[in-house]
Design an enzyme around this catalytic site. Structure first.
Site, PDB file in Angstrom:
ATOM      1  N   SER A  11       0.449  -2.302   0.971  1.00 18.87           N
ATOM      2  CA  SER A  11       0.843  -2.842   2.275  1.00 18.87           C
ATOM      3  C   SER A  11       0.052  -4.110   2.591  1.00 18.87           C
ATOM      4  CB  SER A  11       0.590  -1.750   3.329  1.00 18.87           C
ATOM      5  OG  SER A  11       0.122  -2.308   4.535  1.00 18.87           O
TER       6      SER A  11
HETATM    7  N1  LIG Z   1       2.112  -4.150  13.042  1.00 17.79           N
HETATM    8  C1  LIG Z   1       1.480  -3.206  12.147  1.00 17.79           C
HETATM    9  C2  LIG Z   1       2.438  -2.894  11.017  1.00 17.79           C
HETATM   10  C3  LIG Z   1       1.999  -1.664  10.261  1.00 17.79           C
HETATM   11  C4  LIG Z   1       3.050  -1.237   9.257  1.00 17.79           C
HETATM   12  O1  LIG Z   1       4.266  -1.556   9.406  1.00 17.79           O
HETATM   13  N2  LIG Z   1       2.600  -0.528   8.245  1.00 17.79           N
HETATM   14  C5  LIG Z   1       3.521  -0.044   7.239  1.00 17.79           C
HETATM   15  C6  LIG Z   1       3.034  -0.477   5.855  1.00 17.79           C
HETATM   16  S1  LIG Z   1       3.097  -2.266   5.708  1.00 17.79           S
HETATM   17  C7  LIG Z   1       3.529   1.481   7.244  1.00 17.79           C
HETATM   18  O2  LIG Z   1       2.524   2.108   7.478  1.00 17.79           O
HETATM   19  N3  LIG Z   1       4.682   2.078   6.976  1.00 17.79           N
HETATM   20  C8  LIG Z   1       4.787   3.504   6.901  1.00 17.79           C
HETATM   21  C9  LIG Z   1       6.156   3.994   7.222  1.00 17.79           C
HETATM   22  O3  LIG Z   1       7.000   3.170   7.602  1.00 17.79           O
HETATM   23  O4  LIG Z   1       6.386   5.195   7.095  1.00 17.79           O
HETATM   24  C10 LIG Z   1       0.154  -3.769  11.635  1.00 17.79           C
HETATM   25  O5  LIG Z   1       0.047  -5.002  11.553  1.00 17.79           O
HETATM   26  O6  LIG Z   1      -0.741  -2.985  11.330  1.00 17.79           O
END
Ligand SMILES: N[C@@H](CCC(=O)N[C@@H](CS)C(=O)NCC(=O)O)C(=O)O
Length: 123
Positions: A11
């Site tokens: 990520s």
């Molecule tokens: N705006 C958040 C975005 C966090 C985010 O979208 N994380 C994603 C990975 S890039 C995630 O944890 N996805 C897990 C899911 O969708 O189940 C930040 O900047 O921390």
């Protein structure tokens, strides 16, 4: 209990937090959250970030998510060199301006390129 960072280095926002902590010699415990295995849905991780997104931070009893907020927390708590998050209001505002801008531009478009151009090559 020391600083814990919950990350999956696939990520981009996790890599930003990881690189920032490493570059500034901030000691932390790396807590792997394997998104492809669905570990963000575990009961334990839900207590750290109820939104079930990485990166997330735990510092004693305090927990938080959102990469930009985490970066600012780390910069202030560990008093990183001034150029990272300047004390001067207007120089700091420039950093904040970029951090606010990048979410829907570099990051969003970069994710789309990965999703639509790179992911199909891996299937
Ligand atoms: N705006 C958040 C975005 C966090 C985010 O979208 N994380 C994603 C990975 S890039 C995630 O944890 N996805 C897990 C899911 O969708 O189940 C930040 O900047 O921390």
């Amino acid at each position: 209990m020391g600083l814990e960072l919950y990350l999956d280095l696939h990520s981009q926002p996790c890599r930003a937090v990881y690189i920032f902590a490493k570059k500034n010699n901030i000691a932390f415990e790396f807590k792997q959250v394997d998104l492809s295995a669905g570990q963000q849905y575990s009961e334990d991780f839900g207590k750290v970030n109820p939104l079930r997104l990485v990166p997330a931070l735990k510092d004693g009893a305090f927990t938080m998510g959102e990469s930009v907020a985490i970066l600012k927390y780390l910069a202030c708590k560990y008093k990183t060199p001034d150029h990272w998050y300047p004390a001067d209001l207007q120089r700091r505002a420039r950093v904040d301006e970029y951090l606010a801008w990048q979410h829907m531009t570099v990051r969003y478009q970069g994710s789309r390129i990965f999703m639509f151009r790179v992911t199909p090559l891996l299937l």
